[in-house]
Write a protein that holds these residues in place. Structure first.
Motif, PDB file in Angstrom:
ATOM      1  N   GLN A  22       6.502   3.274  -8.043  1.00 53.44           N
ATOM      2  CA  GLN A  22       5.421   2.307  -7.979  1.00 53.44           C
ATOM      3  C   GLN A  22       5.809   1.065  -8.773  1.00 53.44           C
ATOM      4  N   TYR A  23       5.604  -0.119  -8.198  1.00 55.32           N
ATOM      5  CA  TYR A  23       5.873  -1.369  -8.910  1.00 55.32           C
ATOM      6  C   TYR A  23       4.827  -1.544 -10.002  1.00 55.32           C
ATOM      7  N   CYS A  24       5.259  -1.866 -11.190  1.00 56.86           N
ATOM      8  CA  CYS A  24       4.354  -1.886 -12.342  1.00 56.86           C
ATOM      9  C   CYS A  24       3.264  -2.949 -12.227  1.00 56.86           C
ATOM     10  N   ARG A  25       3.512  -4.029 -11.485  1.00 58.48           N
ATOM     11  CA  ARG A  25       2.489  -5.070 -11.343  1.00 58.48           C
ATOM     12  C   ARG A  25       1.565  -4.834 -10.156  1.00 58.48           C
ATOM     13  N   GLU A  26       1.801  -3.780  -9.400  1.00 61.39           N
ATOM     14  CA  GLU A  26       0.971  -3.480  -8.232  1.00 61.39           C
ATOM     15  C   GLU A  26      -0.353  -2.896  -8.706  1.00 61.39           C
ATOM     16  N   LYS A  27      -1.455  -3.527  -8.297  1.00 59.98           N
ATOM     17  CA  LYS A  27      -2.779  -3.077  -8.743  1.00 59.98           C
ATOM     18  C   LYS A  27      -3.221  -1.826  -7.996  1.00 59.98           C
ATOM     19  N   SER A  28      -2.924  -1.748  -6.721  1.00 56.17           N
ATOM     20  CA  SER A  28      -3.351  -0.618  -5.906  1.00 56.17           C
ATOM     21  C   SER A  28      -2.394   0.559  -6.087  1.00 56.17           C
ATOM     22  N   LYS A  72       1.963 -12.708   0.350  1.00 55.13           N
ATOM     23  CA  LYS A  72       0.569 -12.603  -0.087  1.00 55.13           C
ATOM     24  C   LYS A  72       0.441 -12.503  -1.607  1.00 55.13           C
ATOM     25  N   LYS A  73       1.548 -12.279  -2.289  1.00 53.51           N
ATOM     26  CA  LYS A  73       1.533 -12.143  -3.748  1.00 53.51           C
ATOM     27  C   LYS A  73       1.844 -13.487  -4.400  1.00 53.51           C
ATOM     28  N   THR A  74       1.365 -13.651  -5.622  1.00 55.11           N
ATOM     29  CA  THR A  74       1.712 -14.827  -6.409  1.00 55.11           C
ATOM     30  C   THR A  74       2.946 -14.506  -7.241  1.00 55.11           C
ATOM     31  N   ARG A  75       3.496 -15.522  -7.879  1.00 57.57           N
ATOM     32  CA  ARG A  75       4.634 -15.284  -8.772  1.00 57.57           C
ATOM     33  C   ARG A  75       4.221 -14.353  -9.896  1.00 57.57           C
ATOM     34  N   GLN A  76       3.003 -14.503 -10.369  1.00 57.82           N
ATOM     35  CA  GLN A  76       2.509 -13.661 -11.454  1.00 57.82           C
ATOM     36  C   GLN A  76       2.357 -12.202 -11.013  1.00 57.82           C
ATOM     37  N   GLU A  77       2.085 -11.988  -9.741  1.00 57.98           N
ATOM     38  CA  GLU A  77       1.942 -10.629  -9.218  1.00 57.98           C
ATOM     39  C   GLU A  77       3.278 -10.012  -8.817  1.00 57.98           C
ATOM     40  N   GLU A  85      -2.340   3.089  -3.909  1.00 56.61           N
ATOM     41  CA  GLU A  85      -2.257   3.760  -2.612  1.00 56.61           C
ATOM     42  C   GLU A  85      -0.808   3.970  -2.198  1.00 56.61           C
ATOM     43  N   LEU A  86      -0.592   4.951  -1.336  1.00 54.63           N
ATOM     44  CA  LEU A  86       0.762   5.306  -0.909  1.00 54.63           C
ATOM     45  C   LEU A  86       1.464   4.193  -0.149  1.00 54.63           C
ATOM     46  N   GLN A  87       0.702   3.359   0.566  1.00 53.17           N
ATOM     47  CA  GLN A  87       1.343   2.298   1.347  1.00 53.17           C
ATOM     48  C   GLN A  87       2.004   1.244   0.465  1.00 53.17           C
ATOM     49  N   PHE A  88       1.652   1.186  -0.815  1.00 53.55           N
ATOM     50  CA  PHE A  88       2.242   0.214  -1.726  1.00 53.55           C
ATOM     51  C   PHE A  88       3.329   0.830  -2.597  1.00 53.55           C
ATOM     52  N   ARG A  89       3.663   2.073  -2.378  1.00 50.59           N
ATOM     53  CA  ARG A  89       4.715   2.722  -3.153  1.00 50.59           C
ATOM     54  C   ARG A  89       6.069   2.505  -2.493  1.00 50.59           C
ATOM     55  N   GLY A  90       7.109   2.763  -3.245  1.00 52.41           N
ATOM     56  CA  GLY A  90       8.455   2.713  -2.705  1.00 52.41           C
ATOM     57  C   GLY A  90       9.260   1.533  -3.213  1.00 52.41           C
ATOM     58  N   ARG A  91      10.522   1.802  -3.470  1.00 52.06           N
ATOM     59  CA  ARG A  91      11.466   0.751  -3.813  1.00 52.06           C
ATOM     60  C   ARG A  91      12.818   1.128  -3.225  1.00 52.06           C
ATOM     61  N   VAL A  92      13.689   0.142  -3.147  1.00 49.64           N
ATOM     62  CA  VAL A  92      15.013   0.356  -2.589  1.00 49.64           C
ATOM     63  C   VAL A  92      16.036  -0.070  -3.633  1.00 49.64           C
ATOM     64  N   ARG A  93      17.024   0.783  -3.874  1.00 51.65           N
ATOM     65  CA  ARG A  93      18.150   0.432  -4.743  1.00 51.65           C
ATOM     66  C   ARG A  93      19.323   0.102  -3.837  1.00 51.65           C
TER      67      ARG A  93
END
Length: 166
Positions: free
Chosen positions: A74-80, A34-39, A82-90
């Motif tokens: 939080q991903y720096c390009r994420e506009k929202s 659902k994201k673009t390359r720019q997002e 909200e908690l559902q958009f948080r998280g990353r995996v190393r």
């Protein structure tokens, strides 16, 4: 993963590849169709998944026998926000001496492609389309019914206390 998570310290160029700070970071936005390359999408759309979460990425990586750590970032390009958009995996890509940790995954892109291909096969994803479609229509019907009864009862309760404000 029964082992305790590795201890995080500040980044230093002298750190070896097996230390957490040198592991690669994967955000769900990297494989989100659902994201673009720019997002922030990193793979072609046909290889991506619709709205993946870090929990789904974690489930796939645990089956692939890779060392990984989940972080609440939080991903720096994420506009929202909200908690559902948080998280990353190393994910550990290399051993201390620089050799590949797992020969099946030589690059970051190989790991992303593997995760994106396995997420649709998760049981949580397979149950969603059938259950979500019937559940969503049931939810809409119940909203329409409750909306109709709320209108008949004189305004629906939302306007009840507005006359008392001064």
């Amino acid at each position: 993963m029964a082992a305790s998570p590795p201890v995080r310290t500040n980044w230093n160029p002298n750190k070896t590849h097996n230390e957490v700070e040198r592991w690669i970071c994967l955000y769900p936005a990297y494989i989100n169709s659902k994201k673009t390359r720019q997002e922030g999408r990193r793979l072609p759309k046909e290889n991506c998944v619709e709205n993946p979460t870090y929990m789904e990425m974690r489930d796939v990586l645990s089956v692939a026998n890779l060392h990984f750590v989940v972080e609440n970032k939080q991903y720096c390009r994420e506009k929202s926000r909200e908690l559902q958009f948080r998280g990353r995996v190393r994910v550990q890509l290399r051993n201390a001496d620089g050799t590949l940790y797992n020969n099946d995954f030589p690059t970051r892109e190989a790991i992303m492609l593997h995760v994106a291909s396995k997420i649709p096969q998760l049981k949580t994803r397979q149950n969603k389309p059938g259950g979500e479609g019937s559940g969503a229509s049931h939810h809409q019907q119940s909203q329409q019914q409750s909306g109709g009864t709320a209108g008949a009862s004189g305004g629906g309760g939302g306007k009840k206390g507005k006359g008392k404000r001064r």
